[in-house]
Design an enzyme around this catalytic site. Structure first.
Site, PDB file in Angstrom:
ATOM      1  CG  HIS A 104      -0.192   0.166   2.526  1.00 56.76           C
ATOM      2  ND1 HIS A 104       0.096   1.373   3.095  1.00 56.76           N
ATOM      3  CD2 HIS A 104       0.327  -0.776   3.366  1.00 56.76           C
ATOM      4  CE1 HIS A 104       0.741   1.205   4.243  1.00 56.76           C
ATOM      5  NE2 HIS A 104       0.898  -0.097   4.417  1.00 56.76           N
ATOM      6  CB  CYS A 105       1.561   4.057  -1.620  1.00 55.16           C
ATOM      7  SG  CYS A 105       0.582   3.943  -3.121  1.00 55.16           S
TER       8      CYS A 105
END
Length: 295
Positions: free
Chosen positions: A73-74
């Site tokens: 994720h970011c």
């Protein structure tokens, strides 16, 4: 309602469904997609060096999948995290960037690496899904990354010290057969592998795949100026934006360097960042002397 009106309304709905909605940008566990069993991508801020870390991230994901599942994720799950996942899929299945991108996009429709990340993924493909530090294109890329950092902090940061190569005059078991010496004192100042090639009137770019080909000898490379990688004996290159390059032994001026302004070769090619040796100040030699004798 006419069939034409209904058709327009349906088309408008379809277009809306393709647009990112607010919930798509909310970082959190409620918005994630399964790329393949045990690999998840979430809801990015671009312009970072991801390529240098692909080996580590791919190994981390591989190990995580074997033990259970991995969540990548970011901030938005569109560019940065998607790039890491695409790099992993490329390496795992030995796919081109385009094929890996389409595979990931089929499971998360709005993934879209920014142009910088896309170029990094193309270079990763060119290097056959591994970070080849000897690859000229990759060396150009790392210098580009380092120059960007130097512009921000005014010195070369620790995480970019890899662009400064070891002193070619050091004794070694397998020395390079071709070296460049200070014309005045004969001190070795560069090896042939330290040279960064360019073509007259053309600005070299790390995104250009031709620098990774094995047929560079067929290119009309310029030799009016010797552009090299920064070397350990160039003491000021890590602390200054630009300056002169002097022989570490006799102190003769051999050339100059500039992280920001770069340099224009007499051939018309603009090189940035630039670390260059003036041909009249150095000479090439194939007399190997920096060799360590082993029994």
């Amino acid at each position: 309602m006419s069939s034409l009106g209904a058709s327009k309304k349906t088309s408008a709905r379809e277009k809306e469904s393709e647009l990112l909605e607010r919930e798509d940008f909310d970082a959190g566990p409620s918005n994630l997609d399964c790329i393949e069993p045990g690999l998840w991508l979430v809801t990015d801020i671009p312009s970072e060096d991801l390529l240098s870390h692909f080996e580590h991230t791919s190994e981390f994901i591989r190990t995580g999948q074997e033990q259970g599942a991995v969540l990548v994720h970011c901030y938005f799950g569109v560019s940065r995290s998607a790039t890491v996942v695409i790099a992993y899929i490329m390496k795992k299945y030995e796919l081109s960037f385009e094929d890996a991108f389409e595979r990931v996009k089929s499971r998360r429709r709005f993934v879209g690496p920014n142009p910088g990340f896309t170029s990094q993924l193309h270079l990763y493909e060119t290097m056959k899904w591994q970070v080849d530090k000897a690859n000229v294109q990759f060396r150009m890329y790392r210098l580009h990354v380092a120059a960007t950092q130097v512009k921000k902090v005014k010195i070369l940061p620790q995480n970019c010290m890899d662009v400064v190569k070891s002193d070619p005059s050091l004794i070694t078991v397998k020395p390079e057969p071709l070296v460049y010496r200070c014309r005045k004192c004969r001190r070795i100042v560069a090896s042939a592998s330290n040279l960064l090639p360019h073509i007259p009137k053309e600005r070299p770019s790390w995104t250009d795949k031709k620098w990774s080909t094995e047929d560079r000898e067929a290119m009309m490379l310029c030799s009016e100026t010797y552009f090299v990688e920064p070397l350990a004996w160039m003491s000021s290159v890590t602390q200054s934006l630009q300056g002169k390059i002097h022989c570490p032994k006799c102190k003769s001026k051999l050339g100059s360097f500039s992280w920001i302004m770069g340099c224009q070769c007499p051939c018309g090619s603009k090189i940035s960042p630039a670390f260059y040796l003036v041909p009249s100040k150095v000479e090439w030699s194939n007399m190997v002397q920096n060799v360590q004798v082993t029994v």
